[in-house]
Scaffold this motif. Structure first.
Motif, PDB file in Angstrom:
ATOM      1  N   GLY A 117      29.724 -24.177  51.669  1.00 44.12           N
ATOM      2  CA  GLY A 117      28.815 -25.123  52.319  1.00 44.12           C
ATOM      3  C   GLY A 117      29.419 -25.745  53.571  1.00 44.12           C
ATOM      4  N   LYS A 125      27.406 -30.826  42.969  1.00 45.13           N
ATOM      5  CA  LYS A 125      27.634 -29.485  42.427  1.00 45.13           C
ATOM      6  C   LYS A 125      29.103 -29.068  42.486  1.00 45.13           C
ATOM      7  CE  LYS A 125      22.996 -27.675  43.193  1.00 45.13           C
ATOM      8  NZ  LYS A 125      22.359 -28.819  43.893  1.00 45.13           N
ATOM      9  N   TYR A 169      19.304 -29.013  54.236  1.00 48.85           N
ATOM     10  CA  TYR A 169      19.169 -28.261  52.983  1.00 48.85           C
ATOM     11  C   TYR A 169      20.542 -27.817  52.443  1.00 48.85           C
ATOM     12  CZ  TYR A 169      17.992 -24.163  50.097  1.00 48.85           C
ATOM     13  OH  TYR A 169      17.923 -23.229  49.096  1.00 48.85           O
ATOM     14  N   LEU A 170      21.361 -27.303  53.338  1.00 52.20           N
ATOM     15  CA  LEU A 170      22.703 -26.871  52.920  1.00 52.20           C
ATOM     16  C   LEU A 170      23.504 -28.043  52.366  1.00 52.20           C
ATOM     17  CD1 LEU A 170      23.768 -24.472  55.839  1.00 52.20           C
ATOM     18  CD2 LEU A 170      23.626 -23.836  53.426  1.00 52.20           C
ATOM     19  N   SER A 171      23.389 -29.188  53.043  1.00 49.38           N
ATOM     20  CA  SER A 171      24.105 -30.381  52.583  1.00 49.38           C
ATOM     21  C   SER A 171      23.604 -30.804  51.209  1.00 49.38           C
ATOM     22  CB  SER A 171      23.907 -31.540  53.562  1.00 49.38           C
ATOM     23  OG  SER A 171      24.276 -31.156  54.852  1.00 49.38           O
ATOM     24  N   GLU A 172      22.306 -30.843  51.080  1.00 51.66           N
ATOM     25  CA  GLU A 172      21.686 -31.283  49.823  1.00 51.66           C
ATOM     26  C   GLU A 172      22.149 -30.395  48.660  1.00 51.66           C
ATOM     27  OE1 GLU A 172      17.448 -31.074  49.993  1.00 51.66           O
ATOM     28  OE2 GLU A 172      17.215 -32.994  48.956  1.00 51.66           O
ATOM     29  N   ASN A 173      22.375 -29.136  48.978  1.00 50.32           N
ATOM     30  CA  ASN A 173      22.769 -28.205  47.926  1.00 50.32           C
ATOM     31  C   ASN A 173      24.242 -28.278  47.538  1.00 50.32           C
ATOM     32  OD1 ASN A 173      20.665 -26.292  46.718  1.00 50.32           O
ATOM     33  ND2 ASN A 173      20.030 -26.600  48.833  1.00 50.32           N
ATOM     34  N   ASN A 207      17.737 -26.708  57.916  1.00 53.74           N
ATOM     35  CA  ASN A 207      18.741 -25.936  57.201  1.00 53.74           C
ATOM     36  C   ASN A 207      20.041 -26.729  57.009  1.00 53.74           C
ATOM     37  OD1 ASN A 207      19.126 -23.546  55.837  1.00 53.74           O
ATOM     38  ND2 ASN A 207      20.282 -22.630  57.518  1.00 53.74           N
ATOM     39  N   PRO A 243      30.257 -24.207  46.186  1.00 58.87           N
ATOM     40  CA  PRO A 243      29.298 -24.932  47.053  1.00 58.87           C
ATOM     41  C   PRO A 243      29.989 -25.690  48.192  1.00 58.87           C
ATOM     42  CG  PRO A 243      28.778 -25.297  44.741  1.00 58.87           C
ATOM     43  CD  PRO A 243      30.105 -24.597  44.773  1.00 58.87           C
TER      44      PRO A 243
END
Lengths: 160, 437
Positions: free
Chosen positions: B357, B391, B383-387, B380, B353
């Motif tokens: 990421g 993790k 969203y990418l950061s949040e993911n 986006n 990630p």
């Protein structure tokens, strides 16, 4: 492979500091690079043998650390920080200025092997930004004009 | 050599020997040096730990964990040797405080490591200095040599019957190595990739032995706590946030510098009074309160006490003490891009990630900033950061994600101004200046 006496004394002492010889690897690589200029195949073989590692294990470590290099650099490696604190007060202008003045791109070396240029991440000079490190020496609160003086002084020192 | 500054609001504890010639061991001794460790030798290990716990000292590397608590996790009995490891791999963008301690007061770090070793029952300590700080490594090497020559280190220290060795160690350029488990990997001569936890270093650390890892500034505070007492130290700060801290003021300020201020000092005062405000009649746009990993604060959010708990309430973090001030001529998208470029460069690649990421985010932000952005990119990026959050094995993924999410959340309008092929409103377009090569 011949290193300086100082290197050998330091190395002999360093390996006694840890329960495993391998632990001396990272600082030893940097000290070896300082003497030879870069981490040549010969240096890698020598240190691998001394620390009971394979060449591959040593190369694997070298590729991780940004200061270690297997390629020759100029006599003076000009490292320009463009990270946030330096960027806000002119770090990028300094980099651009260096590219123009030295006539090289990022990670390039001048034809006379005097200077290499490298854009680097934060070097810990944020409160004295913008800053440049030439080899290990810090130069802080710079402007393009002040940087010119710094580079000129190295050129003078290097041609003596 | 870094320039020293001063301000009347400073409370000098860690910096009290700065500029006093304390790199010289005899001078350090004149300035109460090595008194704290002698006091600690006479104390029971548990008493040292309680003193540090009660002082409210929390990790100055950025996480803000209670130092005394960390020490208390080290098992009393251990089949494997125990270690103390000082983290001097300072490399969080915006942070340049440990540099001054190494430069001006290296023996205070040694003394801090000694006291930590006494508290947890370790016989060996290591002081890790980042590779770029070669001149500081040289200072530390001499300081250690001088301490051995005086008999303060080695066999039977201060006639206590206890042996204690402390060694220097140098890095070779890697932000990730400032993370405690990667730091241990690096010290063991490997690539600095993080270890999975649990087990935590206090139980299984260097070469499998219980290991205490503290930031250099944290350890430098310890001798002062032992000499001055927990009560005195804790009262310098705010509740649960004892003492003082070195704040590195940087960016668009009239008087940048490293200032030692009480924990809980107001950030607005730090910017406008201590740091002398914004130069050239410009306005404040934002403040990064504690190194590049910490979410940005808007001008209306900076009336906050700079302690771990108060800054956490704003949704940001006190972090490493690196206060980066941004004026209104700077583009936040570009700032976000430069921040991400850093994390992409420093991601060790171990956790997918973070590796993927940071790469995607850098590419997206670069395209976006140079006018190639579309509206859905904004969500986006968020969203990418949040993911990446939570993790990864180490907090580097979080460190890249958290500030980016805050940039999008707080400066969405500025992101929108870059849309539809429009050039960055902050770039000098006429001059044809390229954007971040």
């Amino acid at each position: 492979m011949k290193f300086s006496e100082q290197f050998e004394t330091r190395f002999a002492e360093m390996v006694t500091h840890y329960p495993t010889k391998r632990s001396a690897l990272v600082p030893t690589l940097l000290y070896a690079q300082d003497e030879i200029g870069f981490l040549s195949d010969e240096v890698i073989e020598e240190l691998a043998q001394r620390l009971s590692l394979t060449d591959l294990e040593v190369r694997n470590v070298i590729s991780y650390y940004s200061m270690l290099t297997t390629k020759a650099r100029g006599k003076y490696n000009v490292q320009v920080c463009t990270n946030i604190a330096c960027m806000l007060v002119g770090g990028e202008e300094l980099l651009k200025h260096c590219k123009k003045k030295l006539g090289v791109k990022d990670k390039g070396t001048t034809a006379d092997q005097m200077f290499s240029l490298e854009e680097v991440e934060c070097i810990g000079a944020c409160s004295w930004a913008p800053a440049v490190q030439v080899n290990y020496d810090f130069h802080e609160n710079l402007t393009p004009a002040k940087l010119d003086q710094v580079l000129d002084s190295y050129r003078k020192k290097g041609t003596q | 050599m870094a320039t020293l500054v001063s301000h009347p609001d400073e409370v000098r504890v860690i910096s009290k020997r700065f500029g006093q010639g304390a790199t010289n061991i005899d001078r350090y001794l004149e300035l109460d040096g090595y008194k704290a460790v002698q006091k600690a030798i006479a104390m029971a290990p548990d008493a040292i730990i309680s003193e540090v716990k009660n002082s409210g000292l929390r990790g100055r590397g950025g996480a803000g964990f209670s130092t005394g608590m960390k020490w208390s996790f080290v098992p009393k009995e251990s089949a494997k040797p125990k270690y103390v490891l000082c983290n001097g791999d300072e490399s969080e963008p915006g942070t340049c405080k440990d540099r001054l301690i190494f430069e001006h007061d290296p023996h205070s770090i040694i003394e801090g490591v000694m006291i930590a070793a006494l508290a947890v029952g370790a016989k060996t300590g290591y002081i890790y200095v980042r590779g770029e700080y070669r001149y500081l490594l040289v200072i530390m090497q001499k300081a250690l040599k001088d301490a051995y020559a005086k008999g303060f280190l080695g066999k039977n220290i201060f006639g206590s019957g206890r042996d204690l060795d402390i060694h220097w160690h140098g890095g070779a350029g890697a932000y990730e190595v400032g993370e405690e488990s990667a730091l241990m990997e690096s010290l063991e001569g490997k690539r600095g990739i993080p270890r999975i936890r649990p087990p935590f270093p206090a139980v299984v650390g260097l070469w499998g032995g219980p290991t205490v890892i503290n930031n250099a500034e944290t350890l430098a505070a310890v001798p002062h706590i032992i000499l001055g007492g927990a009560e005195w130290y804790s009262q310098l700060g705010t509740p649960k946030n004892g003492g003082t801290r070195l704040f590195c003021l940087a960016g668009n300020l009239n008087k940048p510098g490293v200032y030692e201020l009480p924990m809980g000092y107001n950030l607005k005062k730090m910017v406008y009074e201590v740091g002398g405000g914004i130069p050239n009649g410009r306005k404040l746009k934002a403040v990064v309160p504690g190194g590049s990993s910490t979410p940005v604060l808007l001008p209306e959010e900076i009336d906050v006490a700079m302690d771990f708990d108060s800054v956490a309430k704003t949704g940001s973090m006190l972090g490493s003490g690196g206060v980066v001030v941004i004026d209104d001529t700077n583009c936040i998208v570009k700032f976000a891009l430069r921040t991400m470029k850093f994390y992409k460069h420093e991601s060790c690649g171990w956790c997918i990630p973070c590796r993927e990421g940071t790469d995607w985010l850098e590419k997206t932000l670069k395209r976006f900033h140079s006018g190639g952005g579309v509206k859905k990119d904004i969500d986006n990026i968020y969203y990418l950061s949040e993911n990446m959050l939570g993790k990864t094995f180490c907090p580097l993924g979080d460190a890249a994600a958290m500030p980016t999410m805050a940039f999008v959340k707080k400066f969405r309008k500025e992101f929108e101004e870059h849309l539809d092929g429009k050039p960055c409103p902050f770039e000098n377009v006429a001059a044809g200046e390229p954007v971040l090569a």
